[in-house]
Design a protein around this motif. Structure first.
Motif, PDB file in Angstrom:
ATOM      1  N   LEU A  57      49.461  78.366  51.674  1.00 41.52           N
ATOM      2  CA  LEU A  57      49.372  79.867  51.759  1.00 41.52           C
ATOM      3  C   LEU A  57      50.337  80.183  53.064  1.00 41.52           C
ATOM      4  CD1 LEU A  57      45.546  80.736  51.548  1.00 41.52           C
ATOM      5  CD2 LEU A  57      47.495  80.434  49.521  1.00 41.52           C
ATOM      6  N   ASP A  58      50.704  81.460  52.672  1.00 41.39           N
ATOM      7  CA  ASP A  58      51.510  81.946  54.025  1.00 41.39           C
ATOM      8  C   ASP A  58      50.535  81.798  55.240  1.00 41.39           C
ATOM      9  OD1 ASP A  58      50.130  84.056  52.322  1.00 41.39           O
ATOM     10  OD2 ASP A  58      50.027  85.231  54.267  1.00 41.39           O
ATOM     11  N   ASN A  59      51.210  81.653  56.398  1.00 40.76           N
ATOM     12  CA  ASN A  59      50.467  81.694  57.797  1.00 40.76           C
ATOM     13  C   ASN A  59      49.630  80.420  57.880  1.00 40.76           C
ATOM     14  OD1 ASN A  59      50.286  83.209  60.023  1.00 40.76           O
ATOM     15  ND2 ASN A  59      48.178  83.322  59.574  1.00 40.76           N
ATOM     16  N   GLY A  61      51.189  77.606  58.546  1.00 45.78           N
ATOM     17  CA  GLY A  61      51.633  76.801  59.434  1.00 45.78           C
ATOM     18  C   GLY A  61      52.681  75.905  58.991  1.00 45.78           C
ATOM     19  N   THR A  63      55.903  76.425  58.465  1.00 44.54           N
ATOM     20  CA  THR A  63      57.329  76.379  59.297  1.00 44.54           C
ATOM     21  C   THR A  63      57.218  75.892  60.509  1.00 44.54           C
ATOM     22  OG1 THR A  63      57.708  78.630  58.130  1.00 44.54           O
ATOM     23  CG2 THR A  63      58.964  77.863  60.243  1.00 44.54           C
ATOM     24  N   ASP A  99      55.976  79.210  50.626  1.00 45.24           N
ATOM     25  CA  ASP A  99      54.609  79.605  50.844  1.00 45.24           C
ATOM     26  C   ASP A  99      54.218  80.082  49.400  1.00 45.24           C
ATOM     27  OD1 ASP A  99      55.038  80.189  53.542  1.00 45.24           O
ATOM     28  OD2 ASP A  99      55.909  82.177  53.039  1.00 45.24           O
ATOM     29  N   ASN A 158      45.371  72.077  59.254  1.00 46.22           N
ATOM     30  CA  ASN A 158      46.184  72.542  60.558  1.00 46.22           C
ATOM     31  C   ASN A 158      45.246  73.581  61.472  1.00 46.22           C
ATOM     32  OD1 ASN A 158      48.404  72.756  62.286  1.00 46.22           O
ATOM     33  ND2 ASN A 158      49.042  74.669  61.263  1.00 46.22           N
ATOM     34  N   LYS A 159      45.780  73.801  62.517  1.00 44.21           N
ATOM     35  CA  LYS A 159      45.021  74.872  63.585  1.00 44.21           C
ATOM     36  C   LYS A 159      43.602  74.346  64.037  1.00 44.21           C
ATOM     37  CE  LYS A 159      47.660  78.621  61.704  1.00 44.21           C
ATOM     38  NZ  LYS A 159      47.689  80.066  61.438  1.00 44.21           N
ATOM     39  N   ASP A 161      43.375  73.198  66.812  1.00 41.63           N
ATOM     40  CA  ASP A 161      42.958  73.964  68.334  1.00 41.63           C
ATOM     41  C   ASP A 161      42.288  74.988  68.493  1.00 41.63           C
ATOM     42  OD1 ASP A 161      45.407  76.081  68.718  1.00 41.63           O
ATOM     43  OD2 ASP A 161      45.816  74.499  67.048  1.00 41.63           O
ATOM     44  N   LEU A 162      42.181  75.700  67.265  1.00 37.34           N
ATOM     45  CA  LEU A 162      41.381  77.123  67.457  1.00 37.34           C
ATOM     46  C   LEU A 162      39.882  76.526  67.489  1.00 37.34           C
ATOM     47  CD1 LEU A 162      43.290  79.173  64.574  1.00 37.34           C
ATOM     48  CD2 LEU A 162      43.389  79.302  67.190  1.00 37.34           C
ATOM     49  N   ALA A 192      49.609  72.090  64.639  1.00 37.99           N
ATOM     50  CA  ALA A 192      51.254  72.146  64.532  1.00 37.99           C
ATOM     51  C   ALA A 192      51.785  72.552  65.660  1.00 37.99           C
ATOM     52  CB  ALA A 192      51.850  72.939  63.456  1.00 37.99           C
ATOM     53  N   THR A 193      51.110  73.508  66.445  1.00 36.81           N
ATOM     54  CA  THR A 193      51.584  74.035  67.704  1.00 36.81           C
ATOM     55  C   THR A 193      51.716  72.979  69.100  1.00 36.81           C
ATOM     56  OG1 THR A 193      49.631  75.018  68.084  1.00 36.81           O
ATOM     57  CG2 THR A 193      51.354  76.614  67.481  1.00 36.81           C
TER      58      THR A 193
HETATM   59  P1  G3D Z   1      53.778  79.513  57.258  1.00 37.24           P
HETATM   60  O1  G3D Z   1      55.126  79.068  57.392  1.00 37.24           O
HETATM   61  O2  G3D Z   1      52.929  78.775  56.539  1.00 37.24           O
HETATM   62  O3  G3D Z   1      53.887  80.947  57.037  1.00 37.24           O
HETATM   63  P2  G3D Z   1      53.930  79.412  60.178  1.00 37.24           P
HETATM   64  O4  G3D Z   1      53.024  79.670  58.886  1.00 37.24           O
HETATM   65  O5  G3D Z   1      54.475  78.249  60.541  1.00 37.24           O
HETATM   66  O6  G3D Z   1      54.571  80.529  60.179  1.00 37.24           O
HETATM   67  O7  G3D Z   1      52.672  80.036  61.267  1.00 37.24           O
HETATM   68  C1  G3D Z   1      51.976  81.222  61.134  1.00 37.24           C
HETATM   69  C2  G3D Z   1      51.315  81.451  62.400  1.00 37.24           C
HETATM   70  O8  G3D Z   1      50.291  80.383  62.775  1.00 37.24           O
HETATM   71  C3  G3D Z   1      52.245  81.490  63.612  1.00 37.24           C
HETATM   72  O9  G3D Z   1      51.686  82.396  64.632  1.00 37.24           O
HETATM   73  C4  G3D Z   1      52.086  80.057  64.032  1.00 37.24           C
HETATM   74  O10 G3D Z   1      52.637  80.038  65.545  1.00 37.24           O
HETATM   75  C5  G3D Z   1      50.698  79.817  64.195  1.00 37.24           C
HETATM   76  N1  G3D Z   1      50.280  78.316  63.968  1.00 37.24           N
HETATM   77  C6  G3D Z   1      50.849  77.460  63.247  1.00 37.24           C
HETATM   78  N2  G3D Z   1      50.341  76.279  63.581  1.00 37.24           N
HETATM   79  C7  G3D Z   1      49.490  76.655  64.307  1.00 37.24           C
HETATM   80  C8  G3D Z   1      48.334  75.741  65.162  1.00 37.24           C
HETATM   81  O11 G3D Z   1      48.337  74.458  64.744  1.00 37.24           O
HETATM   82  N3  G3D Z   1      47.453  76.252  65.992  1.00 37.24           N
HETATM   83  C9  G3D Z   1      47.468  77.614  66.368  1.00 37.24           C
HETATM   84  N4  G3D Z   1      46.748  78.129  67.190  1.00 37.24           N
HETATM   85  N5  G3D Z   1      48.491  78.401  65.638  1.00 37.24           N
HETATM   86  C10 G3D Z   1      49.413  77.937  64.873  1.00 37.24           C
HETATM   87  P3  G3D Z   1      52.518  83.748  64.737  1.00 37.24           P
HETATM   88  O12 G3D Z   1      51.717  84.368  65.898  1.00 37.24           O
HETATM   89  O13 G3D Z   1      53.917  83.494  65.370  1.00 37.24           O
HETATM   90  O14 G3D Z   1      52.469  84.560  63.477  1.00 37.24           O
END
Ligand code: G3D
Ligand code: MG
Length: 211
Positions: A57-59, A61, A63, A99, A158-159, A161-162, A192-193
């Motif tokens: 899905l969009d968002n 992570g 990219t 996405d 992913n994410k 760390d949250l 990913a961050t």
């Molecule tokens: P997409 O390509 O799947 O749509 P993106 O997603 O890579 O653009 O990431 C969407 C948002 O999630 C970005 O924040 C990005 O920094 C954040 N994000 C991606 N991976 C992680 C992760 O592992 N941990 C956290 N905490 N955030 C993550 P913004 O604020 O730039 O929209």
């Protein structure tokens, strides 16, 4: 000892040392390459590129994962108009990223990108519980795609760390991953961050590329 004998011994010495250097060269090379380069070296041949689909899905992570994987390796990132697809191409290696969700109308056209997929990577935002059902449904539909039958699948939880993120095992259960019997699959917790876990996932990909 005759001079001939000394020369002969020297020749043996040179050939033994030479062989050792030659044998160790590939290992030295691999340890100095990035993951994508290793993938490329493993799979590339002039007539076949490695095809990886990176979906979610969009968002989710995607990219960010792409950036963390690519480092200096990616030569072009070309957004494809209308589809919201990025195609990353290096020699012998192609990564199609897009996405999914909210794009159902154009679903019939996706199949162009499904052809000859070697590995499917599916990214989930482990912190966004409100969209677990939606992402689970999308994943199920992908598993039913004719062109993706038998394609190995790596799910990135992913994410991580949250603080409110769901554990990878929880997500695997929620998405019924254990019912997948027609292909190899893996779930990998990652962030990913920070980059944590991303490499482990790619190592699984390398080991499970469809022959
Ligand atoms: P997409 O390509 O799947 O749509 P993106 O997603 O890579 O653009 O990431 C969407 C948002 O999630 C970005 O924040 C990005 O920094 C954040 N994000 C991606 N991976 C992680 C992760 O592992 N941990 C956290 N905490 N955030 C993550 P913004 O604020 O730039 O929209
Ligand atoms: Mg994106």
């Amino acid at each position: 000892m005759g001079e001939g004998c000394v020369i002969f011994k020297r020749l043996i010495y040179i050939s033994v040392v030479g062989s050792l250097v030659l044998l160790s060269a590939p290992f030295l090379l691999i340890s100095s390459m990035g993951l994508l380069s290793i993938l490329r070296k493993l799979k590339s041949s002039p007539d076949r590129e490695l095809r990886i689909l990176l979906l979610g899905l969009d968002n989710a992570g995607k990219t960010t994962i792409l950036k963390s994987l690519a480092s200096e390796d990616i030569s072009t990132i070309t957004p494809t108009q209308g589809f919201n697809i990025k195609s990353v191409q290096t020699d012998g290696f192609k990564l199609n990223v897009w996405d999914i969700g909210g794009q159902r109308k154009i679903r019939p056209y996706w199949s162009n990108y499904f052809d000859n997929t070697d590995v499917l990577i599916y990214v989930i935002d482990s912190g966004d519980k409100s969209r677990f059902e939606e992402t689970g449904n999308e994943l199920q539909e992908l598993l039913f795609e004719d062109k993706l039958v038998g394609v190995p699948i790596l799910v990135y939880a992913n994410k991580q760390d949250l603080i409110n993120s769901a554990a990878a095992s929880e997500i695997a259960t929620g998405l019924n991953l254990h019912t997948i019997k027609d292909r190899v699959w893996q779930i990998q917790a990652c962030s990913a961050t920070s980059g944590e876990g991303v490499r482990d996932g790619m190592e699984w990909v390398i080991k499970n590329i469809r022959k």
